[in-house]
Design a protein around this motif. Structure first.
Motif: not given
Length: 365
Positions: A191-217
């Motif tokens: 379902v999450g992949s489907l939502v991302t596919m329907l909204r390509p503009d959020i792909v970059q933000a989702m990629q950052a979340f999926m890869l993990g980051s401590t830069g915003f803590i």
């Protein structure tokens, strides 16, 4: 008489026993406890060293903390960015290590990880949904700004665990709970992949979340993780005797008089809360919760009470080291910390599997 029997001295209590019934005594409990304490102290010292190292690593590489102390702007960067980020990586890794140790004890499976109950897929669905709703209406935007993506990830992770419990009809059957978690993870991930596919503009933000980051803590995120970590450590240590009983089998644990359904439910809450908090603040960081308990077991053999604390410290060390490397390797650019944990953790587990295969084959290649 075997060579082992010849090597072992026969005490007065064993002099009347046949050779094959002589018991080889285990290492003294005091020595084992001392080894656990030494290992824990070493992890604490290593954590302190990594935190100091993380404070000195920035976009320009390594900088001396003593040099930065004389510069007002540099110290502001350390206090507002580097220190909360480093401590946040330590806390997130500690939460993942703790939840991994509890999950492996609860499911009696050394390959269990904190995301086994569907929390990772639920968190990613919560983030993708929040990103999709931004800008839909002024009301939705204001609500989501107050909530934040971290709140959406946490709600998604906890909701996924609750859905797993509903599908498994409680926590009475460990296998059913495990299968339900796998199903929920697959469905919510789709379902999450489907939502991302329907909204390509959020792909970059989702990629950052999926890869993990401590830069915003920041400091507020550190405060939240400290509170959750203290609660989860106290709860899991208090319930550690249930994990010790389960390691002997369901029937044996029940015969000891342990209230298994209530204890399983409490342990599932610990897994969901610790993993959900770490994911909400740092994204999907893999292999830390899986590898940390294995590394501890390779050094010391102990009960689950000590294992949980040591795995928490080991997870903190692993993620803090990965965070420092992600900032330093290609500075001034930065690698996603989840990529490094996947490479290092995956490499360690492959080495572990290879060593186990050599052992089973009698040491052959």
């Amino acid at each position: 008489m075997s060579s082992l029997g010849l090597a072992m001295p026969v005490g007065d209590e064993n002099k009347d026993k046949p050779t094959d019934q002589i018991e080889v005594s285990s290492p003294p409990r005091l020595a084992q406890r001392s080894r656990v304490w030494r290992f824990g102290f070493a992890l604490v010292l290593l954590s302190a060293a990594l935190v100091l190292l993380g404070v000195g690593v920035g976009s320009t590489g390594w900088e001396s903390v003593a040099t930065m102390w004389e510069q007002t702007l540099a110290m502001q960067i350390v206090w507002d960015i580097r220190l909360p980020r480093t401590l946040g990586a330590w806390l997130a890794g500690s939460l993942l290590g703790l939840s991994g140790a509890v999950a492996q004890g609860l499911f009696r499976n050394p390959l269990a990880d904190p995301y086994l109950l569907g929390s990772a897929s639920g968190a990613s669905l919560g983030v993708s949904t929040a990103l999709t709703l931004f800008g839909v209406s002024p009301f939705a935007t204001a609500w989501l700004v107050r909530l934040g993506l971290t709140g959406a990830a946490f709600i998604g992770a906890v909701s996924a665990v609750l859905l797993t419990l509903l599908l498994a009809r409680g926590v009475q059957h460990t296998l059913r709970l495990l299968l339900a978690g796998v199903i929920v993870g697959v469905v919510l991930g789709a379902v999450g992949s489907l939502v991302t596919m329907l909204r390509p503009d959020i792909v970059q933000a989702m990629q950052a979340f999926m890869l993990g980051s401590t830069g915003f803590i920041g400091w507020s995120a550190c405060a939240v993780m400290v509170s959750v970590l203290v609660m989860c450590v106290l709860a899991s240590v208090a319930l550690s005797h249930a994990l010790d009983g389960l390691s002997l089998g369901e029937a044996t644990a029940a015969s000891l008089g342990l209230p298994l359904p209530q204890m399983r439910a409490a342990l599932v809450v610990v897994i969901a809360l610790s993993a959900g908090t770490a994911v909400a603040q740092a994204g999907l960081i893999v292999f830390v919760g899986l590898a940390a308990p294995h590394l501890v077991r390779s050094v010391v053999k102990t009960t689950h009470a000590s294992l949980i604390v040591l795995a928490s410290l080991m997870g903190a060390v692993l993620l803090t080291a990965a965070d420092i490397l992600s900032r330093w390797l290609i500075a001034p650019q930065e690698l996603p910390v989840g990529v490094l944990t996947a490479i290092l953790g995956g490499g360690y587990l492959l080495r572990l599997m290879h060593s186990q295969r050599r052992y089973e084959n009698g040491g052959g290649l």
